[in-house]
Design an enzyme around this catalytic site. Structure first.
Site, mmCIF file in Angstrom:
data_model
loop_
_atom_site.group_PDB
_atom_site.id
_atom_site.type_symbol
_atom_site.label_atom_id
_atom_site.label_comp_id
_atom_site.label_asym_id
_atom_site.label_seq_id
_atom_site.Cartn_x
_atom_site.Cartn_y
_atom_site.Cartn_z
ATOM 1 N N ALA A 32 29.581 72.836 21.767
ATOM 2 C CA ALA A 32 30.411 71.949 22.594
ATOM 3 C C ALA A 32 30.132 70.312 22.368
ATOM 4 O O ALA A 32 29.524 69.856 23.288
ATOM 5 C CB ALA A 32 29.874 72.071 24.056
ATOM 6 N N HIS A 37 26.363 64.210 19.760
ATOM 7 C CA HIS A 37 26.305 65.037 18.418
ATOM 8 C C HIS A 37 26.915 64.452 17.417
ATOM 9 O O HIS A 37 26.281 64.268 16.114
ATOM 10 C CB HIS A 37 26.873 66.596 18.569
ATOM 11 C CG HIS A 37 26.411 67.388 19.825
ATOM 12 N ND1 HIS A 37 27.244 67.809 21.041
ATOM 13 C CD2 HIS A 37 25.277 68.017 19.976
ATOM 14 C CE1 HIS A 37 26.503 68.430 21.605
ATOM 15 N NE2 HIS A 37 25.182 68.744 21.182
ATOM 16 N N ARG A 194 26.215 69.580 29.247
ATOM 17 C CA ARG A 194 26.220 69.984 30.691
ATOM 18 C C ARG A 194 26.936 69.226 31.736
ATOM 19 O O ARG A 194 27.216 69.707 32.728
ATOM 20 C CB ARG A 194 24.888 70.338 31.349
ATOM 21 C CG ARG A 194 24.100 71.313 30.694
ATOM 22 C CD ARG A 194 22.676 71.739 31.328
ATOM 23 N NE ARG A 194 22.135 73.010 30.894
ATOM 24 C CZ ARG A 194 21.177 73.174 29.937
ATOM 25 N NH1 ARG A 194 20.863 71.948 29.259
ATOM 26 N NH2 ARG A 194 20.768 74.235 29.512
#
Ligand code: AMP
Length: 510
Positions: A32, A37, A194
């Site tokens: 995700a 990232h 999240r």
């Protein structure tokens, strides 16, 4: 790009890369992928020859009541993104392939890696028993499987990062752990997979986490060092949004994670809170600020930096002196300056100390491997060779690492071309100091005339400056770049005094 699901295939692909003596970087993720990232992946690509991104939602680090089943998964989109970024291999093993069974409660069915109690008993570890055993176990497995030269982790998960650094030391793992700064939305909200669980309203409410940390950082810079008072500042701020239910606010040593009662030099201030069903974490490192000054040649960076260092009581991190010191060492070791592998050997693990000096002319004393070289590095011979040495990748890598080690505790100022973009991307104050080529040519002309040179052509000087700017901005190693968050100061119509005062004012408003 290869998408690999099994260990054997991965080993073959990696062997091929390693046979070519390529440096391998690993970015472990749970997928995700978002900009957080991406920043790790980009950093890895810029520092390694081949980058492996692992995507594995690790059941060992989830408790039975946690969100393992709902955790966002989108391997296809993640792979497309990795391909665009220039990743060589995405490794996306199944639970069976990687060989984990159980969750945080049943993980006793597998061999596990247990980090020191002292590092897991506080912060998130207190509320997620077994979580860091799951993390340490899977990270050890991934490091063993990929055997990368460098592995990249986000400061967003500060407890995880500290535990992994310790794990690598304690198990003598031959890998460099690279910590990457937190990427945030413009609102200040730290990016997280999240965040997808949050409603738009909750997303706005969640920004209080960062704001409260910032309040404490401001108080710290104003001289408040007591943990109790800093934590109270955070809690008071958090209380202004009642929907945000605080789980903990702690202030600990960033490396050992031991609670602090007073922040002498640096501290990790961390929060966890619930918002609806979503658990959020965020943190900030408290330290004296780092000031990064970048800009083209001839904009007055070095004069300004020396003066600001003195007036604000910061250590002048003279990066130029560090490159000179290595050049001196190479020349004294009878090594040919462009013998890159011999230079790489001599620079590995070199120890350079910069100690504040007393004269404005030589603001720091320079030592290399304990030998004092303050004057010796200023000879014309060193000057003639320093650019050949500083262009070598191994030298650059070792010295950037040494400079970053100086930055851990903050309280420094450095100038160059990529200080705010590459060396200290998390500097609290970034200045891009520049002036028009015409103005810089005029200054250079007056310098040369003062040194007794005559018949200098101003137009030609200006042309040379434009060419140099072009070269500096386009070179492969450490190109001149203005950081997105840098404040530009154009010095054409400003005196040195005015520039210094401007920087001092920006610093005092941090
Ligand atoms: P995850 O997929 O959540 O396990 O994260 C994979 C890696 O990305 C970890 O090293 C995280 O610390 C890092 N990461 C996650 N969010 C951010 C962020 N907002 N900024 C920087 N790094 C992040």
């Amino acid at each position: 790009m290869l998408i690999i699901y099994n260990l054997l295939e991965l080993r073959t692909a990696l062997n091929n890369i390693k046979l070519k003596e390529k440096q391998v970087g690993l970015v472990p993720t749970m997928g995700a992928l978002h900009q957080g990232h991406i920043s790790l992946i980009k950093r890895a690509i810029s520092e390694c020859d081949a980058v492996v991104v692992s995507i594995f939602v690790n059941p060992l680090q989830f408790a039975p009541h946690e969100d393992l089943a709902q955790y966002p998964r989108n391997v296809e989109a993640d792979c497309q993104l990795c391909e665009k970024l220039g990743v060589k291999i995405v490794f996306a093993p199944s639970v069976e392939e990687i060989g984990v069974t159980g969750d945080t409660e049943t993980q006793t069915n597998t061999t596990t890696v247990i980090p020191p109690e002292s590092m897991t008993s506080g912060l998130c570890g207190k509320y997620r028993p077994g979580h860091f055993i799951g993390v340490a176990t899977i990270v050890t497995k991934l490091l063993n499987i990929v055997q990368p030269d460098r592995a990249y982790f986000g400061q967003k998960d500060a407890q995880q990062l500290a535990i992994i650094r310790r794990l690598v030391i304690d198990f003598n793992l031959p890998v460099n752990i690279v910590g990457c700064q937190i990427v945030r939305e413009e609102s200040g909200l730290a990016l997280s997979s999240r965040n997808q669980y949050l409603t738009p309203e909750e997303k706005t409410q969640a920004t209080i986490l960062h704001r409260s940390l910032q309040q404490a950082a401001i108080a710290f810079r104003k001289g408040i060092k007591e943990t109790a008072s800093l934590i109270k500042t955070v809690k008071n701020q958090l209380a202004t949004i009642p929907e945000v239910k605080m789980q903990y606010v702690e202030l600990v040593d960033p490396a050992t994670l031991q609670p602090l009662t007073i922040v002498e030099k640096t501290g990790l201030l961390a929060i966890a809170a619930h918002l609806g069903k979503t658990r959020l974490i965020d943190n900030i490192i408290l330290r004296q600020p780092i000031v990064a000054i970048d800009g083209p040649a001839g904009a007055g960076k070095s004069t300004v930096t020396r003066r600001v260092a003195k007036e604000l009581g910061l250590l002048y991190l003279d990066t130029g002196a560090m490159y000179r010191a290595v050049t001196w060492l190479v020349m004294n070791s009878q090594i040919v300056v462009d013998d890159e592998s011999a230079v790489a050997k001599i620079v590995k693990g070199v120890k350079i100390d910069l100690i504040p000096g007393n004269t404005p002319h030589l603001p720091v004393e320079v030592y290399i491997n304990q030998q004092e070289v303050t004057q010796a590095i200023r000879t014309p011979e060193v000057t003639a060779n320093v650019s050949a040495i500083s262009a070598q990748a191994a030298v650059r890598k070792e010295l950037v690492q040494a400079q970053q080690n100086y930055g851990v505790e903050g309280g420094i100022i450095a100038e160059g071309r990529d200080i705010g973009t590459n060396v200290f991307p998390d500097a609290e104050l970034k200045i891009f100091l520049t002036a028009s080529p015409q103005e810089r040519a005029k200054r250079r002309l007056s310098d040369l005339q003062n040194q007794g040179y005559k018949d200098i052509n101003l137009k030609q000087l200006e042309q040379e400056i434009i060419e140099r700017d072009n070269k500096d901005s386009n070179r492969a190693i450490a190109p001149l770049k203005k950081a997105d968050d840098a404040i530009e100061i154009i010095t054409d119509r400003l005196s040195i005094e005015e520039v210094i005062n401007k920087i001092k004012e920006l610093y005092s408003n941090l």
